[in-house]
Write a protein that holds these residues in place. Sequence first.
Motif, PDB file in Angstrom:
ATOM      1  N   GLY A 432       1.588   2.321   0.327  1.00  0.00           N
ATOM      2  CA  GLY A 432       1.532   3.567  -0.433  1.00  0.00           C
ATOM      3  C   GLY A 432       2.091   4.760   0.314  1.00  0.00           C
ATOM      4  O   GLY A 432       2.554   5.726  -0.297  1.00  0.00           O
ATOM      5  N   ALA A 433       2.074   4.711   1.645  1.00  0.00           N
ATOM      6  CA  ALA A 433       2.686   5.792   2.420  1.00  0.00           C
ATOM      7  C   ALA A 433       4.193   5.783   2.236  1.00  0.00           C
ATOM      8  O   ALA A 433       4.830   6.857   2.161  1.00  0.00           O
ATOM      9  CB  ALA A 433       2.326   5.627   3.903  1.00  0.00           C
ATOM     10  N   VAL A 434       4.779   4.596   2.141  1.00  0.00           N
ATOM     11  CA  VAL A 434       6.218   4.493   1.880  1.00  0.00           C
ATOM     12  C   VAL A 434       6.529   4.958   0.466  1.00  0.00           C
ATOM     13  O   VAL A 434       7.510   5.666   0.223  1.00  0.00           O
ATOM     14  CB  VAL A 434       6.703   3.040   2.098  1.00  0.00           C
ATOM     15  CG1 VAL A 434       8.201   2.938   1.846  1.00  0.00           C
ATOM     16  CG2 VAL A 434       6.359   2.566   3.503  1.00  0.00           C
ATOM     17  N   THR A 435       5.686   4.574  -0.485  1.00  0.00           N
ATOM     18  CA  THR A 435       5.877   5.017  -1.874  1.00  0.00           C
ATOM     19  C   THR A 435       5.796   6.529  -1.976  1.00  0.00           C
ATOM     20  O   THR A 435       6.612   7.163  -2.660  1.00  0.00           O
ATOM     21  CB  THR A 435       4.815   4.355  -2.776  1.00  0.00           C
ATOM     22  OG1 THR A 435       5.075   2.951  -2.834  1.00  0.00           O
ATOM     23  CG2 THR A 435       4.848   4.921  -4.177  1.00  0.00           C
ATOM     24  N   ALA A 436       4.825   7.130  -1.310  1.00  0.00           N
ATOM     25  CA  ALA A 436       4.690   8.594  -1.364  1.00  0.00           C
ATOM     26  C   ALA A 436       5.946   9.273  -0.832  1.00  0.00           C
ATOM     27  O   ALA A 436       6.429  10.263  -1.403  1.00  0.00           O
ATOM     28  CB  ALA A 436       3.464   9.028  -0.553  1.00  0.00           C
ATOM     29  N   ARG A 437       6.479   8.736   0.241  1.00  0.00           N
ATOM     30  CA  ARG A 437       7.643   9.354   0.867  1.00  0.00           C
ATOM     31  C   ARG A 437       8.925   9.137   0.061  1.00  0.00           C
ATOM     32  O   ARG A 437       9.713  10.061  -0.118  1.00  0.00           O
ATOM     33  CB  ARG A 437       7.811   8.774   2.281  1.00  0.00           C
ATOM     34  CG  ARG A 437       8.947   9.402   3.082  1.00  0.00           C
ATOM     35  CD  ARG A 437       8.975   8.873   4.503  1.00  0.00           C
ATOM     36  NE  ARG A 437       9.354   7.458   4.576  1.00  0.00           N
ATOM     37  CZ  ARG A 437       8.521   6.476   4.890  1.00  0.00           C
ATOM     38  NH1 ARG A 437       7.258   6.748   5.152  1.00  0.00           N
ATOM     39  NH2 ARG A 437       8.942   5.222   4.933  1.00  0.00           N
ATOM     40  N   THR A 438       9.133   7.899  -0.431  1.00  0.00           N
ATOM     41  CA  THR A 438      10.428   7.575  -1.054  1.00  0.00           C
ATOM     42  C   THR A 438      10.481   7.894  -2.542  1.00  0.00           C
ATOM     43  O   THR A 438      11.552   8.192  -3.073  1.00  0.00           O
ATOM     44  CB  THR A 438      10.769   6.095  -0.837  1.00  0.00           C
ATOM     45  OG1 THR A 438       9.712   5.279  -1.363  1.00  0.00           O
ATOM     46  CG2 THR A 438      10.959   5.801   0.644  1.00  0.00           C
ATOM     47  N   PHE A 439       9.360   7.837  -3.228  1.00  0.00           N
ATOM     48  CA  PHE A 439       9.365   8.127  -4.665  1.00  0.00           C
ATOM     49  C   PHE A 439       9.010   9.578  -4.967  1.00  0.00           C
ATOM     50  O   PHE A 439       9.421  10.114  -6.001  1.00  0.00           O
ATOM     51  CB  PHE A 439       8.404   7.194  -5.410  1.00  0.00           C
ATOM     52  CG  PHE A 439       8.950   5.820  -5.656  1.00  0.00           C
ATOM     53  CD1 PHE A 439       9.644   5.528  -6.826  1.00  0.00           C
ATOM     54  CD2 PHE A 439       8.790   4.823  -4.712  1.00  0.00           C
ATOM     55  CE1 PHE A 439      10.159   4.265  -7.046  1.00  0.00           C
ATOM     56  CE2 PHE A 439       9.307   3.551  -4.923  1.00  0.00           C
ATOM     57  CZ  PHE A 439       9.998   3.268  -6.096  1.00  0.00           C
ATOM     58  N   TYR A 440       8.242  10.230  -4.065  1.00  0.00           N
ATOM     59  CA  TYR A 440       7.759  11.573  -4.372  1.00  0.00           C
ATOM     60  C   TYR A 440       8.117  12.600  -3.307  1.00  0.00           C
ATOM     61  O   TYR A 440       7.937  13.797  -3.518  1.00  0.00           O
ATOM     62  CB  TYR A 440       6.243  11.537  -4.586  1.00  0.00           C
ATOM     63  CG  TYR A 440       5.840  10.484  -5.598  1.00  0.00           C
ATOM     64  CD1 TYR A 440       6.203  10.607  -6.933  1.00  0.00           C
ATOM     65  CD2 TYR A 440       5.145   9.339  -5.207  1.00  0.00           C
ATOM     66  CE1 TYR A 440       5.862   9.629  -7.861  1.00  0.00           C
ATOM     67  CE2 TYR A 440       4.808   8.359  -6.123  1.00  0.00           C
ATOM     68  CZ  TYR A 440       5.179   8.511  -7.453  1.00  0.00           C
ATOM     69  OH  TYR A 440       4.861   7.544  -8.363  1.00  0.00           O
ATOM     70  N   GLY A 441       8.575  12.160  -2.137  1.00  0.00           N
ATOM     71  CA  GLY A 441       9.009  13.086  -1.109  1.00  0.00           C
ATOM     72  C   GLY A 441       7.890  13.824  -0.415  1.00  0.00           C
ATOM     73  O   GLY A 441       8.090  14.942   0.068  1.00  0.00           O
ATOM     74  N   VAL A 442       6.707  13.200  -0.343  1.00  0.00           N
ATOM     75  CA  VAL A 442       5.560  13.870   0.279  1.00  0.00           C
ATOM     76  C   VAL A 442       4.852  12.887   1.216  1.00  0.00           C
ATOM     77  O   VAL A 442       5.165  11.702   1.256  1.00  0.00           O
ATOM     78  CB  VAL A 442       4.561  14.389  -0.777  1.00  0.00           C
ATOM     79  CG1 VAL A 442       5.223  15.429  -1.676  1.00  0.00           C
ATOM     80  CG2 VAL A 442       3.994  13.245  -1.619  1.00  0.00           C
ATOM     81  N   GLY A 443       3.864  13.404   1.954  1.00  0.00           N
ATOM     82  CA  GLY A 443       3.087  12.576   2.865  1.00  0.00           C
ATOM     83  C   GLY A 443       1.881  11.967   2.199  1.00  0.00           C
ATOM     84  O   GLY A 443       1.728  11.995   0.976  1.00  0.00           O
ATOM     85  N   GLY A 444       1.012  11.416   3.031  1.00  0.00           N
ATOM     86  CA  GLY A 444      -0.160  10.731   2.493  1.00  0.00           C
ATOM     87  C   GLY A 444       0.232   9.383   1.914  1.00  0.00           C
ATOM     88  O   GLY A 444       1.252   8.804   2.275  1.00  0.00           O
ATOM     89  N   TRP A 445      -0.594   8.871   1.011  1.00  0.00           N
ATOM     90  CA  TRP A 445      -0.292   7.588   0.357  1.00  0.00           C
ATOM     91  C   TRP A 445      -0.688   7.648  -1.112  1.00  0.00           C
ATOM     92  O   TRP A 445      -1.584   8.389  -1.507  1.00  0.00           O
ATOM     93  CB  TRP A 445      -0.987   6.428   1.066  1.00  0.00           C
ATOM     94  CG  TRP A 445      -2.499   6.458   1.048  1.00  0.00           C
ATOM     95  CD1 TRP A 445      -3.319   7.104   1.933  1.00  0.00           C
ATOM     96  CD2 TRP A 445      -3.358   5.798   0.100  1.00  0.00           C
ATOM     97  NE1 TRP A 445      -4.637   6.910   1.604  1.00  0.00           N
ATOM     98  CE2 TRP A 445      -4.694   6.099   0.485  1.00  0.00           C
ATOM     99  CE3 TRP A 445      -3.152   4.988  -1.001  1.00  0.00           C
ATOM    100  CZ2 TRP A 445      -5.809   5.613  -0.218  1.00  0.00           C
ATOM    101  CZ3 TRP A 445      -4.253   4.494  -1.708  1.00  0.00           C
ATOM    102  CH2 TRP A 445      -5.561   4.810  -1.308  1.00  0.00           C
ATOM    103  N   SER A 446       0.023   6.874  -1.907  1.00  0.00           N
ATOM    104  CA  SER A 446      -0.238   6.882  -3.347  1.00  0.00           C
ATOM    105  C   SER A 446      -0.076   5.484  -3.913  1.00  0.00           C
ATOM    106  O   SER A 446       0.564   4.610  -3.316  1.00  0.00           O
ATOM    107  CB  SER A 446       0.714   7.840  -4.067  1.00  0.00           C
ATOM    108  OG  SER A 446       2.042   7.362  -4.001  1.00  0.00           O
ATOM    109  N   VAL A 447      -0.680   5.276  -5.069  1.00  0.00           N
ATOM    110  CA  VAL A 447      -0.581   4.020  -5.807  1.00  0.00           C
ATOM    111  C   VAL A 447      -0.269   4.362  -7.254  1.00  0.00           C
ATOM    112  O   VAL A 447      -0.871   5.279  -7.823  1.00  0.00           O
ATOM    113  CB  VAL A 447      -1.900   3.216  -5.741  1.00  0.00           C
ATOM    114  CG1 VAL A 447      -1.792   1.922  -6.548  1.00  0.00           C
ATOM    115  CG2 VAL A 447      -2.265   2.909  -4.295  1.00  0.00           C
TER     116      VAL A 447
END
Length: 804
Positions: A432-447
């Motif tokens: 999710g940290a990679v997803t946050a960075r590559t899909f949304y351009g931010v830190g943290g993690w997301s699902v």
Amino acid sequence: MMKQFLLFSLLTGLATHVIGQRTGTVQADKTLWYRQPATYFEESLVLGNGTQGATVFGGVQLDKIYLNDATLWSGEPVRADMNPEAYKNVPAIRDALKRGDYKGADELHKKLQGKFSESYAPLGTLFIDLAHSPTAQNYYRQLNLADAVSSVRYEVDGVTYTRDYFVSQPDQVMVIRLTSSKKGALSFSVRLNSLLNNNVSAASNTLKIKGYAPIHAEPSYRGNIPNSVVFDPARGTRFTTLAKLKAGDGTLTTTDSTVGIRGGTEALIFVAIATSFNGFDKNPATNGLPDESLATNRLNNAFAKSYTQLRQAHTTDYQRFFNRVSLQLGPGTAPALPTDERLQRYAVGTKDTDLEALYFNFGRYLLISSSRTPSVPANLQGIWNPYMRPPWSSNYTTNINAQENYWPAENTNLSEMHGPLLTFIGQLAKTGAVTARTFYGVGGWSVAHNSDIWAMTNPVGDFGQGDPMWANWNMGGAWLSTHLWEHFTFTQDKTYLRQQAYPLMRGAARFCLAWLVPDSTGRLITSPSTSPENQFLTPTGYRGSTLYGGTADLAIIRECFLQTSAAAKLLGTDPAFRDSLDRALMQLYPYKVGKAGNLQEWYYDWRDVDPKHRHQSHLFGLYPGHHIRPDRTPDLAQACRKTLEIKGDETTGWSKGWRINLWARLWDGNHAYKMYRELLHYVVPDGVKTDYARGGGTYPNLFDAHPPFQIDGNFGGTAAVAEMLVQSDEGEIRLLPALPDAWAVGSVRGLRARGGYELALEWAGGKLKTVTVFSTTGGQTTLISGGKTKAVSMKAGQSLRVNW
């Protein structure tokens, strides 16, 4: 002589059970039973040890048992950076939204999509071919929730045949015991097959099937597209299934694909399963576990033990969880009918409090049986699936369904079963940290909306083919993080909070903090935003999905920030980050009440395309969140009530389970009970058909009908019963807050409350009579019921009984 005595005891006990069931003396709140074998999956009886699942049909001349393993999925470790520059499209989406170009925003939003999830795979089917007539008398089939054993009994040509089935967690095998009342009358053979690539062999008294899962399986809702299931001999998860016979007497028989017994009186079948799955980030083909040796060791270890030893170990292990809670909802007055007939009788409005308690108990049974594999949570079908391309890939749908599976974990005293989800969240945080960075351009993690055993976190849609209404939602991480805090509030385990929960909560909150942007008034909103699987209707008539400031987003973020801030304060850490969360909470775009008196789902007071839509995600703050309450935020609670009234009560299984909990949180027990009865609406099984028009309900085997089967409705219903009887936060416990008139007399023992408490309640005349509180960790709380309050202060291990 000893074998004959054991056989006599077994048959006598089972016969007594059958007679007892027919005369109403057996526990009707803990037994599912039927007068005929299962024809459909939704009539079968399921067993599981948390990893290995078995679906038993209980046929007479042919018995069929679907086999599953929680770790057998299509695919391999996900490449999280699959769309590395997707985030560059975010400014254009926000621009389109500012201009009011919602159609353009929808199209641009598709650029923030990646691959679909992988699918949960069917391991295979075990067949038992019995060499007797297919015509049986006095047929009886049951699942006893008290000991997690299923049984079949019938008579053919004057001989009584029995089969008992259980799946042992301590010994990691399935055990089937077959007997006949006449010496030498038992003859059968066993065979295995699988929809997966496989090879079957037999040697001596052992049957072996080896195979591997697909490298990819498309979601079933994509239809019959080319290469929907792809196998690659060099890739994918491997599996081994072994079936071995132990005969008390008779002659063992073997062919190239079967093993069996001829002329026996009793026999055991051992079924051991293992896969090469070795973690979400390890290639199961090149860096997998040794599935064949694992299965062989499990089989040999179990085979060396007696049936009595195996069954006792299984029962002891299972009952230490199941027996923690006991529920009585008044005297049972219904006749002693089979479960399918009870459901049909109940559907016309007759009373059956034992059936209502049975459904609650069944939900706890399912959670124990499907959620004991570290980092592999129960999926959309628990662990029971016969389909190569199951409905919705039988994956982890994180916009409600994966979370609803775990709503009863803490309050119904199954905290250990929460563990697989909690550890899985740690894996999601990594991808999710990679997803946050590559899909949304931010830190943290997301699902996003979907995940799988490989901890996939990206938005789905096949890189632009998905509709943003379901493909692009990205609040799964924030929602899942609330489970970490819930586990702490019930257990009060500060070490867990400090070492495991808080770092993950912080990462989820960090994503949300970075994803928020100011609106035209300076209030913080999400942009772009969707509300799970729902659409708005603009004043010009456009049906859209992509907007900004969706209420569901902000409700989940509120809960995430409140909990993360509370955790940081409790741990005495991260003061600067905690301050940033508290400031953001004050700046969040506030809830809005629409002109109809409803809680607005969208930034603007726009209509829903479907006003009765099954999702009610914008009510998250009421349940499963905690920041909307009738006593503390009465206006918002009333708006939630109005929203539910507009949506109506007719909805699908998991959604109905959610709405029952929402009505319970509004302290409206009679409405919650009305919908609980509707959740138990009898649904005729018809296979794997998706038909929302039929409405939700319950199949003959008590599986939730979405339809088709989804297990989340079972778990939502079980959680709702607990929520009607006990609600709590870190400072107070409400007793019988949503008790319906129909449950005027009753008792419950073993429910858990936040703060580390375990409770036993007795009530009569719709009012609490006594409560016994046990504190696991010590502390202070306030008991509330019927307008009365009592503050209690307790030491760890102390028990206190209060006459109300």
